[in-house]
Design a protein around this motif. Structure first.
Motif, PDB file in Angstrom:
ATOM      1  N   GLY A 147      10.931  -7.005   0.681  1.00 26.15           N
ATOM      2  CA  GLY A 147      11.672  -8.223   0.979  1.00 26.15           C
ATOM      3  C   GLY A 147      10.765  -9.279   1.587  1.00 26.15           C
ATOM      4  O   GLY A 147       9.818  -8.957   2.312  1.00 26.15           O
TER       5      GLY A 147
ATOM      6  N   GLU B 156      17.298  -9.500  -6.109  1.00 29.33           N
ATOM      7  CA  GLU B 156      16.233  -8.810  -5.380  1.00 29.33           C
ATOM      8  C   GLU B 156      16.070  -9.450  -3.995  1.00 29.33           C
ATOM      9  O   GLU B 156      16.495 -10.586  -3.766  1.00 29.33           O
ATOM     10  N   PRO B 157      15.410  -8.761  -3.069  1.00 28.70           N
ATOM     11  CA  PRO B 157      15.335  -9.255  -1.687  1.00 28.70           C
ATOM     12  C   PRO B 157      14.220 -10.285  -1.468  1.00 28.70           C
ATOM     13  O   PRO B 157      13.516 -10.247  -0.452  1.00 28.70           O
TER      14      PRO B 157
ATOM     15  N   ARG C 190      13.380 -14.433  -1.441  1.00 26.76           N
ATOM     16  CA  ARG C 190      13.839 -15.821  -1.516  1.00 26.76           C
ATOM     17  C   ARG C 190      12.724 -16.671  -2.128  1.00 26.76           C
ATOM     18  O   ARG C 190      11.550 -16.485  -1.799  1.00 26.76           O
TER      19      ARG C 190
ATOM     20  N   SER D   5      18.375 -14.287   6.363  1.00 25.11           N
ATOM     21  CA  SER D   5      17.805 -13.817   5.099  1.00 25.11           C
ATOM     22  C   SER D   5      18.719 -14.035   3.897  1.00 25.11           C
ATOM     23  O   SER D   5      18.248 -14.070   2.754  1.00 25.11           O
ATOM     24  N   HIS D   6      20.041 -14.222   4.121  1.00 27.17           N
ATOM     25  CA  HIS D   6      20.936 -14.451   2.981  1.00 27.17           C
ATOM     26  C   HIS D   6      21.012 -15.929   2.599  1.00 27.17           C
ATOM     27  O   HIS D   6      21.657 -16.273   1.609  1.00 27.17           O
TER      28      HIS D   6
END
Length: 252
Positions: free
Chosen positions: A130, A172-173, A175, A229-230
């Motif tokens: 991530g 997927e993690p 950005r 993170s979202h």
């Protein structure tokens, strides 16, 4: 996220020897990030490390061997949470009819292909654990202007890498973030563009009450990286108040 919650996070910043890159290193370090700075100029990187406590690795991002070495050094040093693709720059302001192909090629290498190579080098680690890929493009990636064809083409290409990656990595993690600044007065950008002609470089900002400075853009970069993170900042366009478009600028 607040600065206090990011103490363990680690970022790589390219083009860190000057301007927005150096300002981003300083601000990330002030927020408690561990930072690895990379650029070609060893003496500037060493000075930045002495000032901020960052780590550094000298690399020419037009050379795949240098990028391989950079990735090895950075990933051997521990978890990587963010890559800031800041390296780039403009050369010349010729009309398309007079544009120098070698300068267009260099701009494509320094802006689009450098970001591509760096992203490819670190994507496996980011996908596994991530993290963030941030692309420092330009308002030139969103619109054109006379005399800017080569730089505009390179920055459009860089933006397309980011927007395509965001689609390819959905779920997927990772950005994928774009920050696109307008007029930013830094020590070298315009000077490099005009091949050291200081009068032409200074004329770019003549009469503009308050162009952006590197620290303004660094704040946008760090803010985007420190969202929960979202939350993905797909694209943040930032200009000085005096600039409405790439060509419409209020001058006193």
């Amino acid at each position: 996220m607040t600065p206090s919650t990011t103490a363990a996070r680690r970022a790589l910043v390219t083009g860190a020897s000057t301007g927005i890159g150096a300002a981003t290193v300083r601000l990330l370090a002030a927020h408690g990030w561990e930072v690895v700075a990379t650029a070609r100029r060893v003496e500037r990187l060493a000075a930045l490390a002495a000032e901020t406590g960052c780590q550094w690795v000298a690399a020419d991002l037009q050379e795949q061997g240098d990028i391989d070495h950079l990735a090895e050094r950075v990933l051997d040093g521990g978890r990587l949470d963010a890559v800031v693709n800041n390296a780039g720059g403009a050369l010349g302001a010729d009309l398309v009819a007079d544009g120098k192909v070698e300068e267009w090629l260099t701009m494509y290498e320094r802006n689009a292909l450098a970001a591509l190579r760096v992203s490819q080098a670190f994507l496996p680690a980011l996908r596994e654990r991530g993290g963030d890929l941030l692309f420092l493009t330009s308002t030139a990636a969103h619109g054109t202007y006379p005399g800017g064809g080569g730089y505009v083409a390179a920055k459009h290409a860089e933006r397309v890498i980011a927007t395509t990656l965001r689609q390819e990595l959905v779920g997927e993690p990772v950005r994928v973030i774009e920050v696109a600044p307008g007029m930013v007065a830094t020590e070298e950008f315009a000077l490099n563009r005009f091949h050291g002609d200081r009068a032409r470089a200074e004329a770019v900002y003549a009469g503009v009450a308050a162009p952006l400075v590197a620290e303004d853009v660094a704040e946008c970069v760090v803010w985007a990286l420190e969202r929960p993170s979202h939350v993905n900042i797909d694209c943040l366009v930032v200009r000085p108040r005096a600039q409405a478009t790439n060509t419409l600028v209020a001058r006193g």
